[in-house]
Design a protein around this motif. Structure first.
Motif, mmCIF file in Angstrom:
data_model
loop_
_atom_site.group_PDB
_atom_site.id
_atom_site.type_symbol
_atom_site.label_atom_id
_atom_site.label_comp_id
_atom_site.label_asym_id
_atom_site.label_seq_id
_atom_site.Cartn_x
_atom_site.Cartn_y
_atom_site.Cartn_z
ATOM 1 N N VAL A 28 -16.824 -44.849 15.336
ATOM 2 C CA VAL A 28 -16.005 -43.925 16.123
ATOM 3 C C VAL A 28 -16.108 -42.541 15.473
ATOM 4 C CG1 VAL A 28 -13.877 -44.404 14.847
ATOM 5 C CG2 VAL A 28 -13.729 -43.660 17.208
ATOM 6 N N SER A 29 -15.883 -41.494 16.246
ATOM 7 C CA SER A 29 -15.936 -40.141 15.681
ATOM 8 C C SER A 29 -14.768 -39.937 14.713
ATOM 9 C CB SER A 29 -15.866 -39.093 16.794
ATOM 10 O OG SER A 29 -14.564 -39.050 17.350
ATOM 11 N N TYR A 30 -14.943 -39.004 13.783
ATOM 12 C CA TYR A 30 -13.879 -38.737 12.828
ATOM 13 C C TYR A 30 -12.582 -38.301 13.514
ATOM 14 C CZ TYR A 30 -10.989 -36.787 9.217
ATOM 15 O OH TYR A 30 -9.919 -36.512 8.419
ATOM 16 N N PRO A 31 -12.614 -37.378 14.496
ATOM 17 C CA PRO A 31 -11.343 -36.985 15.137
ATOM 18 C C PRO A 31 -10.620 -38.168 15.795
ATOM 19 C CG PRO A 31 -13.048 -35.376 15.637
ATOM 20 C CD PRO A 31 -13.730 -36.532 14.960
ATOM 21 N N ASP A 32 -11.363 -39.053 16.439
ATOM 22 C CA ASP A 32 -10.735 -40.218 17.073
ATOM 23 C C ASP A 32 -10.157 -41.159 16.017
ATOM 24 O OD1 ASP A 32 -11.363 -39.218 19.567
ATOM 25 O OD2 ASP A 32 -13.114 -40.523 19.841
ATOM 26 N N TRP A 33 -10.921 -41.379 14.946
ATOM 27 C CA TRP A 33 -10.427 -42.238 13.868
ATOM 28 C C TRP A 33 -9.166 -41.636 13.250
ATOM 29 C CZ3 TRP A 33 -9.562 -40.981 8.799
ATOM 30 C CH2 TRP A 33 -9.145 -42.036 7.981
ATOM 31 N N SER A 34 -9.210 -40.338 12.958
ATOM 32 C CA SER A 34 -8.092 -39.658 12.305
ATOM 33 C C SER A 34 -6.823 -39.738 13.154
ATOM 34 C CB SER A 34 -8.466 -38.196 12.043
ATOM 35 O OG SER A 34 -7.404 -37.506 11.450
ATOM 36 N N GLU A 35 -6.962 -39.537 14.448
ATOM 37 C CA GLU A 35 -5.797 -39.599 15.336
ATOM 38 C C GLU A 35 -5.184 -41.005 15.324
ATOM 39 O OE1 GLU A 35 -4.857 -39.298 20.084
ATOM 40 O OE2 GLU A 35 -6.446 -38.020 19.280
ATOM 41 N N ALA A 36 -6.019 -42.038 15.425
ATOM 42 C CA ALA A 36 -5.522 -43.420 15.411
ATOM 43 C C ALA A 36 -4.884 -43.758 14.068
ATOM 44 C CB ALA A 36 -6.662 -44.388 15.731
ATOM 45 N N TRP A 37 -5.501 -43.286 12.984
ATOM 46 C CA TRP A 37 -4.983 -43.546 11.630
ATOM 47 C C TRP A 37 -3.597 -42.923 11.459
ATOM 48 C CZ3 TRP A 37 -7.312 -46.472 7.805
ATOM 49 C CH2 TRP A 37 -6.752 -46.396 6.528
ATOM 50 N N ARG A 38 -3.466 -41.682 11.883
ATOM 51 C CA ARG A 38 -2.182 -40.976 11.744
ATOM 52 C C ARG A 38 -1.096 -41.604 12.619
ATOM 53 N NH1 ARG A 38 -2.895 -36.480 8.579
ATOM 54 N NH2 ARG A 38 -5.011 -35.714 8.429
ATOM 55 N N GLU A 39 -1.476 -42.115 13.781
ATOM 56 C CA GLU A 39 -0.508 -42.813 14.622
ATOM 57 C C GLU A 39 -0.027 -44.089 13.928
ATOM 58 O OE1 GLU A 39 -1.859 -43.598 18.617
ATOM 59 O OE2 GLU A 39 -2.358 -41.479 18.927
ATOM 60 N N LYS A 40 -0.929 -44.761 13.256
ATOM 61 C CA LYS A 40 -0.603 -46.029 12.597
ATOM 62 C C LYS A 40 0.194 -45.829 11.309
ATOM 63 C CE LYS A 40 -2.898 -50.366 11.418
ATOM 64 N NZ LYS A 40 -4.175 -51.078 11.418
ATOM 65 N N TYR A 41 -0.195 -44.829 10.486
ATOM 66 C CA TYR A 41 0.408 -44.683 9.158
ATOM 67 C C TYR A 41 1.284 -43.445 9.009
ATOM 68 C CZ TYR A 41 -2.820 -48.386 8.087
ATOM 69 O OH TYR A 41 -3.511 -49.575 8.103
#
Length: 158
Positions: free
Chosen positions: A143-156
């Motif tokens: 996955v692209s970094y922006p998509d990963w980062s958004e999902a990560w921040r939503e989770k943690y």
């Protein structure tokens, strides 16, 4: 003069023998050594435990923890509240470099499960390092970094 040449020859032979010797690792970290050898890496040295910490959401939401844990193939949630020990090795035969690579093996209760890698000849060249297998965050998660980062921040959290 003959004695000097003999001493030099003995020194060269001893140095060559040392390069082929088995690297000594404390028994409690022998699984980490095997973990790396199973990946085809040649252990040049064991540098010891460089860090130990309890994994918390706070570690996962801040840098550099966010980036290092983003490089793992395991779900960090299974390690929340657990003690993580980080063992440093120097290896050769790593996909990132023909030279030496510093690898940091993550362990919980003596079981290795991942880590990060940094080629000694490329420190600082690409930021936060690579997975233990030499992959970028995008390659690990497909996955692209922006998509990963958004999902990560939503989770943690932020």
């Amino acid at each position: 003069m003959k004695g000097g040449w003999a001493a030099l020859l003995i020194l060269l032979v001893l140095t060559a023998c040392q390069d082929g010797r088995e690297v000594q690792v404390p028994r409690e970290h022998s699984l980490a050594k095997s973990y790396l050898e199973d990946k085809g890496y040649r252990i040049m040295s064991y540098e010891g435990e460089v860090q130990s910490f309890e994994l918390t959401k706070d570690v996962l939401r801040k840098l550099p923890g966010m980036m290092y844990w983003g490089l793992q193939t395991v779900d960090p949630e299974q390690y929340l509240g657990k003690l993580i020990r980080v063992q440093k090795f120097v290896v050769k035969g790593h996909p990132l470099s023909k030279g030496k690579v510093d690898v940091y093996v993550y362990e919980n209760e003596g079981e290795p499960f991942g880590g990060t890698s940094f080629p000694q000849d490329q420190y600082g060249a690409d930021g936060g390092g690579w997975s233990l297998d030499g992959k970028t965050l995008e390659e690990v998660h497909s996955v692209s970094y922006p998509d990963w980062s958004e999902a990560w921040r939503e989770k943690y959290g932020h």
